[in-house]
Scaffold this active site. Structure first.
Site, PDB file in Angstrom:
ATOM      1  N   CYS A 162      -4.873   2.593  -5.164  1.00 26.22           N
ATOM      2  CA  CYS A 162      -6.066   3.245  -4.050  1.00 26.22           C
ATOM      3  C   CYS A 162      -6.431   4.274  -5.922  1.00 26.22           C
ATOM      4  CB  CYS A 162      -5.274   4.426  -3.474  1.00 26.22           C
ATOM      5  SG  CYS A 162      -3.888   4.084  -3.120  1.00 26.22           S
ATOM      6  N   LYS A 175       6.645  -0.809   9.102  1.00 23.69           N
ATOM      7  CA  LYS A 175       6.015  -2.050   8.982  1.00 23.69           C
ATOM      8  C   LYS A 175       5.433  -2.477   7.769  1.00 23.69           C
ATOM      9  CE  LYS A 175       1.984  -4.211   9.345  1.00 23.69           C
ATOM     10  NZ  LYS A 175       1.851  -5.712   8.469  1.00 23.69           N
ATOM     11  N   GLU A 206     -14.569   0.132  -3.361  1.00 21.63           N
ATOM     12  CA  GLU A 206     -13.436   0.361  -4.044  1.00 21.63           C
ATOM     13  C   GLU A 206     -12.980  -1.210  -4.061  1.00 21.63           C
ATOM     14  OE1 GLU A 206      -9.168   1.711  -3.353  1.00 21.63           O
ATOM     15  OE2 GLU A 206     -10.011   1.473  -1.920  1.00 21.63           O
ATOM     16  N   GLU A 213      -2.902   8.188   3.911  1.00 19.83           N
ATOM     17  CA  GLU A 213      -3.487   7.905   2.770  1.00 19.83           C
ATOM     18  C   GLU A 213      -4.072   6.773   2.658  1.00 19.83           C
ATOM     19  OE1 GLU A 213      -3.807   6.407  -0.828  1.00 19.83           O
ATOM     20  OE2 GLU A 213      -1.292   6.251  -0.751  1.00 19.83           O
ATOM     21  N   GLY A 218      -2.767   2.648   3.092  1.00 16.41           N
ATOM     22  CA  GLY A 218      -3.826   1.157   3.185  1.00 16.41           C
ATOM     23  C   GLY A 218      -5.186   1.882   3.120  1.00 16.41           C
ATOM     24  N   SER A 219      -6.210   0.314   3.358  1.00 16.01           N
ATOM     25  CA  SER A 219      -7.477   0.733   3.371  1.00 16.01           C
ATOM     26  C   SER A 219      -7.921   1.682   4.457  1.00 16.01           C
ATOM     27  CB  SER A 219      -7.877  -0.646   3.603  1.00 16.01           C
ATOM     28  OG  SER A 219      -7.911  -1.277   5.168  1.00 16.01           O
ATOM     29  N   THR A 220      -9.163   2.360   3.910  1.00 16.46           N
ATOM     30  CA  THR A 220      -9.935   2.799   4.960  1.00 16.46           C
ATOM     31  C   THR A 220     -10.390   2.655   5.857  1.00 16.46           C
ATOM     32  OG1 THR A 220     -10.828   3.951   2.581  1.00 16.46           O
ATOM     33  CG2 THR A 220     -12.144   5.024   4.573  1.00 16.46           C
ATOM     34  N   GLY A 279      -7.720   2.811   8.015  1.00 17.04           N
ATOM     35  CA  GLY A 279      -6.376   4.180   8.396  1.00 17.04           C
ATOM     36  C   GLY A 279      -7.877   4.639   9.075  1.00 17.04           C
TER      37      GLY A 279
END
Length: 483
Positions: free
Chosen positions: A297, A189, A394, A263, A241-243, A246
């Site tokens: 990132c 995706k 971030e 990641e 992507g974003s934490t 995640g």
């Protein structure tokens, strides 16, 4: 940085890359089982160019039913694909790599239009690395017995992969190349703001004669990704992507047999010691935080400077920032392109306003921002403490926070004082100091006297809230093997 005349004999002239090299269709379907097809519920969404806000194309939006179709297609294809000898799988990967090289100019223009980053980055960084990843993993396909994971490592099955918008084609290569080399099949995706290069990649798979169902591409929003991650017949989940997302994925797969690599975000420290070559360090700092508008990132978003060289470095850095050119990403002179989306621009703007409200001192290079599109001038903050939001969160934009230190111990303590642990940089002429400091930094990648250097043979990944697992190199095979 603006378009005003400089009193120089060498004036910039625009050097636009041609748009005509890429032919974008008015609409695209989902790529399932080797064919482009509409979404089951007929839903579509538009993808726009961040630098002009023009609609580039209309794209089918995958729902849960489409995810199920794609996973079933990947499962069917898995039997034959995984049974092929590694040398046969390698042929397909080599073919894909060569087609990417042949079409690299077209793909670079496409990526710049859909993502907003400068053409010189897509042309000189993204595309060569994309091809290199496919070449590298093609080389591993028939050598898996010798990769250090046992005598007969087996593929896992169907890999569900979700990638971000900051390096759309490169993140696709990081995910798909090792998955195919090890004998897995893929449902991927792409991000909703940058679906086009993944759909062009689907066409490359057909051009390479890749068996149907081995690679499936499902554009869509977060709910599409969530359905893919939660699908019971997906054996492996890979996410960049974003934490926050995640963590959600980790909760979804908890208690299942799925293998996961995540990641996630970062707040990388770029540490400059007093014996560092200042001009070289300034180039590295600029590359570390303003490459891809800071939407990286592993960006070096926290600059830690030894006190004795702080003023000299800052003066040099500000001078360098005022020579960067912001504007049309398709102009080969452009250094700073557009922010990827209106939503991302709003996030950057609010975090920068918070930094000012908390008392950090903001400096932005003087530059004229184009009237349409999403733009943010390169910015740095001084008088920053470790408690400031701009030193902790971030920002994912062209914003640098500058902190100081006196001793190596203090530099290490400040660098490690973050929930993240993805990247770091060290600038000094002493090799012994590089090794001593690098060994104490809790970061997955540490660069010395350079920054943002990537290579398919080298593993990449993080600690703490930057995720787990490694992509790239021999290590990157493990995530796709039953070891």
């Amino acid at each position: 940085m603006s378009n005003e005349k400089r009193s120089s004999a060498f004036e910039y002239a625009p050097a636009p890359e041609s748009r005509s090299i890429v032919d974008i269709a008015p609409s695209y379907g989902l790529f399932i089982d080797g064919e482009f097809t509409e979404a089951a519920d007929g839903k579509v969404f538009k993808t726009v160019s961040p630098s002009t806000e023009e609609v580039l194309s209309e794209v089918a939006q995958a729902g849960a039913e489409d995810v199920d179709r794609a996973v079933k297609a990947a499962r069917r294809a898995f039997e034959k694909w995984s049974a092929l000898p590694g040398s046969e799988r390698a042929k397909y990967l080599f073919r894909i790599a060569r087609i990417i090289q042949e079409r690299s100019r077209e793909l670079a223009v496409l990526e710049t239009l859909d993502n907003g980053k400068p053409i010189k980055e897509t042309r000189d960084a993204d595309l060569p690395l994309v091809a290199a990843h496919f070449f590298y993993y093609a080389g591993w396909a028939d050598k898996l017995d010798h990769a250090g994971f046992g005598p007969d490592p087996r593929p896992l099955g169907v890999a569900g992969q979700v990638i971000p918008w900051n390096f759309p084609l490169l993140m696709l290569a990081w995910k798909i190349a090792p998955a195919l080399a090890t004998g897995n099949t893929v449902v991927l995706k792409p991000a909703e703001t940058t679906p086009l290069s993944a759909l062009f990649f689907a066409d490359i798979c057909r051009q390479a004669g890749l068996p149907k169902g081995v690679v499936n591409i499902l554009p869509g929003y977060g709910d599409t990704g969530a359905a893919l991650v939660a699908h019971p017949d997906v054996d492996k989940v890979a996410f960049t992507g974003s934490t926050a997302v995640g963590k959600e994925i980790a909760r979804t797969v908890a208690g299942t047999r799925k293998k996961v690599t995540l990641e996630l975000g970062g707040k990388g420290a770029n540490i400059v010691f007093d014996d560092a070559p200042i001009d070289q360090a300034v180039e590295g700092i600029v590359n570390g935080i303003f490459f891809n508008q800071g939407q990286v990132c592993c960006a070096g978003s926290r600059l830690l400077v030894q006190e004795s060289v702080h003023d000299e470095l800052l003066e040099s850095l500000k001078r360098r920032l005022s020579t960067l050119r912001l504007g049309d990403p398709l102009d080969k002179n452009t250094d700073i392109g557009a922010i990827n989306s209106e939503e991302q621009l709003a996030r950057i703007t609010s975090l920068v306003e918070r930094g000012e409200a908390e008392g950090a001192e903001r400096w932005s290079a003087a530059c004229e921002l184009p009237s349409s599109g999403y733009w943010f001038a390169p910015t740095l903050f001084t008088n920053v403490t470790q408690a400031h939001t701009v030193a902790r969160d971030e920002i994912f934009g062209p914003v640098l926070s500058v902190l100081t230190f006196r001793t190596p111990d203090e530099a290490v303590a400040k660098a490690n004082n973050t929930p993240y642990g993805l990247s770091a940089g060290i600038w000094t002429e002493k090799g012994s100091r590089i090794l001593a400091v690098a060994n104490r930094l809790r970061a997955g990648v540490v660069w010395s006297n350079t920054f943002n250097k990537f290579d398919p043979t080298s593993p990449f990944g993080g600690y703490k809230e930057s995720g787990f697992g490694r992509e790239g190199g021999r290590h990157g095979l493990e995530a796709y093997l039953d070891v």
